[in-house]
Design an enzyme around this catalytic site. Structure first.
Site, short mmCIF file in Angstrom:
data_model
loop_
_atom_site.label_atom_id
_atom_site.label_comp_id
_atom_site.label_asym_id
_atom_site.label_seq_id
_atom_site.Cartn_x
_atom_site.Cartn_y
_atom_site.Cartn_z
N GLU A 47 42.79 38.01 70.00
CA GLU A 47 43.24 39.68 70.53
C GLU A 47 41.67 40.43 69.95
OE1 GLU A 47 46.05 41.29 68.56
OE2 GLU A 47 46.34 40.51 66.75
N ARG B 51 54.58 36.88 63.42
CA ARG B 51 53.52 36.85 63.42
C ARG B 51 53.40 37.52 61.66
NH1 ARG B 51 50.83 42.00 66.31
NH2 ARG B 51 52.12 43.02 64.88
N ARG C 57 43.35 51.77 72.35
CA ARG C 57 45.15 52.08 73.09
C ARG C 57 46.17 53.41 73.28
NH1 ARG C 57 47.48 46.91 70.24
NH2 ARG C 57 49.48 47.38 69.86
N CYS D 212 51.77 37.65 74.05
CA CYS D 212 52.45 38.42 73.94
C CYS D 212 52.67 39.23 74.01
CB CYS D 212 52.63 37.81 72.47
SG CYS D 212 51.52 37.82 71.17
N ARG E 282 57.15 40.88 64.73
CA ARG E 282 55.82 41.92 64.10
C ARG E 282 56.64 42.48 63.08
NH1 ARG E 282 55.44 44.28 70.10
NH2 ARG E 282 53.17 43.77 70.76
N HIS F 108 52.50 52.35 69.77
CA HIS F 108 53.58 51.36 68.79
C HIS F 108 54.86 52.17 69.61
CE1 HIS F 108 50.21 49.48 67.38
NE2 HIS F 108 51.40 48.16 67.30
N ASN G 114 47.10 43.83 74.34
CA ASN G 114 47.28 44.90 73.57
C ASN G 114 45.63 45.42 73.09
OD1 ASN G 114 49.61 45.27 74.83
ND2 ASN G 114 50.32 45.36 72.96
N ASP G 115 45.60 44.87 72.45
CA ASP G 115 44.43 44.70 71.35
C ASP G 115 43.08 43.96 72.39
OD1 ASP G 115 44.81 46.04 69.62
OD2 ASP G 115 46.28 44.74 68.38
C1 PEP Z 1 48.74 43.16 71.17
O1 PEP Z 1 47.57 43.83 70.48
O2 PEP Z 1 48.87 42.27 72.06
C2 PEP Z 1 49.57 42.51 70.39
C3 PEP Z 1 50.92 41.86 70.31
O3 PEP Z 1 50.29 42.75 68.68
P1 PEP Z 1 50.62 44.45 69.01
O4 PEP Z 1 50.45 45.53 69.57
O5 PEP Z 1 51.35 44.60 67.46
O6 PEP Z 1 48.95 44.87 68.09
MG MG Z 2 47.55 43.36 68.13
#
Ligand code: PEP
Ligand code: MG
Length: 588
Positions: free
Chosen positions: A440, A341, A474, A511, A305, A198, A463-464
């Protein structure tokens, strides 16, 4: 003239936020210090107490400064920020126990205090009460600060510096990143982290060049060292030579030229050469990013977010506070929309607020929708705030981390209850808010056909999705090479979700960070994505990429990629194709 010290040396990390910066280094003190043990005499006791009191006062001042800084930086309610930390400095149990220990043991004060604080944290942590467990985090943080003062290690806090600098740290928490002084921080470098941790995401949205995954860099550098940070390639150059500086000056000039070109397409639509319009929206963490979004030429916000509204709060924000924030975003986005979200606490985000700090596997734990369903009041407060804000603009909402249809249904049942509650209160709200589902979890992609029947849109959190598909944390730099967005398994899940969405007449977007990578635009377009929500700074580049591509032809590229087996080869193929169509965006 101390030649060895002035010699240029290069460390290679992972560039996670583009840009070039040169400034002096500030090493952010974080490591657990060795706490020295000394015997003292009775006559030394008053002196030790004096040192202790001075450290407590200095810590208190430090906390007040930070509190003020955060309130300014993220516009949060200053009354609640760090209040709990301040209480720790005045905690009689902690202080009295330390003083008694000092007299009993006749050891130096830092040793005694460290022992007492550790025991205190263990005792608090063992009590099955989320409030007390949350306090452990505060006590630990404050203890470290007090110890730092006692040990004379109180480095300059990076957010209090008044000259340009590059922060070097083991890791930066989201709250560290929120404290960054954008005007003076030229970049940051961390030992830990990955593209999708993050702090990396935040660096990109703040437009601060950053490098992660450089183990040992805190020990290698000293505050005051001169470095050049290349956020494109992940190179950190200590004592850059004159020729290196010249070379980087040239790169900067090319960048400025491309920036001019991108500026000129800011107000155009993101339509492909063969006429397919892709909604290109931005991801935000805080309402303070709205100006940047407006300036980027994005078509609204595809991912808000919301957990960052909960940052540095001891209590979750109230329904009214949240409502004001969502309403502000909705109004400022008009005529475009915002997708809010719902809370994604847990994993690496604010887990202390979840009451589940210390889970063995937080990413597999009580995170996001799971936490919200377990704490309906927290969830419903947010849902009511979103419903009310949706009365003022085009607001959609989406749930993170859905893995089963039952979670979607239960979340929607809470939403319906919230509508009734608002109706009973006579408060205006949006009756037919559109609800989407994030894809995700591999499980969600695999049952996308079932989910699609009960939701209005999909937004893929790559990402997830990559993390859970590959079983690769990650944020873990040791296995960052295994985090492969172009792995055939990921491609299949994306294709599966896209085809399920289209078969059921709903739209699908991405996203996650993949959407911001211009070398992957042909692949995502070819897989049939209807929307890309990207980090604000990537909007102009992705727009240029979309305008340079032909959607049908990209369908062919995606099919070819889907038949391949090697993630690196797939990535290279995408990169080559992208480079053919918009080479200037790659010329660094
Ligand atoms: C993701 O997981 O791709 C996502 C957009 O959410 P975050 O990065 O906030 O977990
Ligand atoms: Mg995510």
């Amino acid at each position: 003239m101390g030649e060895p010290l002035d010699q240029e040396s290069i460390s290679q990390g992972l560039g996670v936020s583009p840009g070039i910066a040169e400034a002096e280094v500030v090493v952010h003190w974080q490591n657990e210090e060795e706490i020295p043990l000394r015997d003292i005499k009775e006559a030394d006791i008053p002196g030790e107490i004096e040192r202790f009191e001075a450290a407590l006062i200095a810590t208190r001042q430090e906390l007040l400064d930070i509190q003020q800084k955060i309130a300014g930086a993220i516009g949060a309610d200053d009354a609640s920020i760090f209040d709990a930390h301040l209480l720790v400095v005045e905690d009689r149990t902690l202080i009295d126990e330390t003083l008694r220990g000092l007299e009993r043991e006749l050891h130096n004060i830092e040793f005694v205090f460290h022992q007492v604080a550790e025991k205190y944290c263990r005792t608090l942590g063992a009590i099955d009460d989320p409030y007390l467990q949350e306090r452990v985090v505060d006590v630990e943080d404050v203890t470290k600060r007090v110890l730092r003062h006692l040990l004379g290690k109180s480095r300059e806090e990076f957010h209090r510096l008044d000259r340009p600098h590059i922060i070097v740290a083991r890791n930066l928490t989201p709250s560290d990143t929120a404290l960054i002084n954008r005007a003076l921080v030229r970049g940051f470098v961390t030992e830990q982290g990955s593209r999708t941790s993050h702090s990396a995401i935040m660096a990109r949205s703040l437009g601060i060049p950053a490098i992660v995954a450089l183990p040992g860099i805190c020990a290698k550098l000293t505050t005051g060292d001169q470095v050049l940070l290349d956020g494109y390639s992940g190179k950190l150059i200590l004592n850059p030579s004159e020729s290196t500086r010249l070379q980087y000056g040239q790169i900067e000039r090319q960048k400025v030229e491309v920036a001019h070109q991108l500026d000129s397409i800011r107000d155009t639509r993101s339509t492909t050469r063969d006429g397919k319009h892709i909604v290109l929206s931005a991801n935000i963490e805080l309402p303070s990013e709205l100006d940047a979004v407006a300036a980027s030429g994005a078509e609204g916000i595809g991912l808000f977010r919301t957990e960052f509204l909960f940052l540095n709060k001891t209590e979750p924000p109230s329904e009214d506070e949240q409502y004001e924030a969502y309403k502000l975003v909705a109004e400022r986005c008009s005529p475009h929309g915002v997708i809010v979200r719902t809370l994604d606490i847990g994993g690496d985000k604010l887990s202390h607020l979840s009451g589940h700090d210390g889970e063995d596997n937080p990413f597999l734990g009580c995170r996001a929708i799971r936490l919200c369903l377990a704490q309906p009041e927290l969830f419903k407060t947010q849902l009511r705030a979103i419903l009310r804000a949706a009365h003022h603009g085009q607001v959609r909402l989406m749930y993170p981390m859905i893995g089963q249809i039952d979670e979607l249904r239960r979340a929607n049942a809470h939403l319906e209850e919230c509508k009734k509650e608002l109706a009973d209160r006579g408060v205006p709200y949006c009756h037919d808010i559109e609800v989407g589902t994030m894809i995700e979890l591999p499980a969600a992609a695999l049952i996308a056909d079932q989910l699609a029947k009960e939701t209005k849109f999909f937004s893929v959190g790559t990402n997830d999705l990559v993390q859970y598909t590959m079983a690769v944390d990650r944020g873990n730099e040791r296995i960052a090479h295994l985090y492969q967005p172009t792995h055939p398994a990921v491609l299949r899940l994306l294709a599966m979700a896209a085809s399920a969405a289209h078969q059921h007449g709903i739209w699908i977007g991405v996203c996650g960070e993949m959407a911001s990578e211009i070398h992957l635009t042909p692949l995502l377009l070819g897989l049939g994505m209807d929307e890309l929500s990207v980090v604000t700074r990537a909007v102009p580049r992705v727009k240029k990429a979309l305008q340079s591509l032909d959607a049908k032809e990209c369908g062919g590229v995606a099919s070819e990629c889907s038949a391949m087996t090697d993630p690196a080869a797939i990535e290279q193929k995408c990169r080559d194709y992208a480079r053919q169509h918009y080479p200037e965006l790659f010329d660094v």
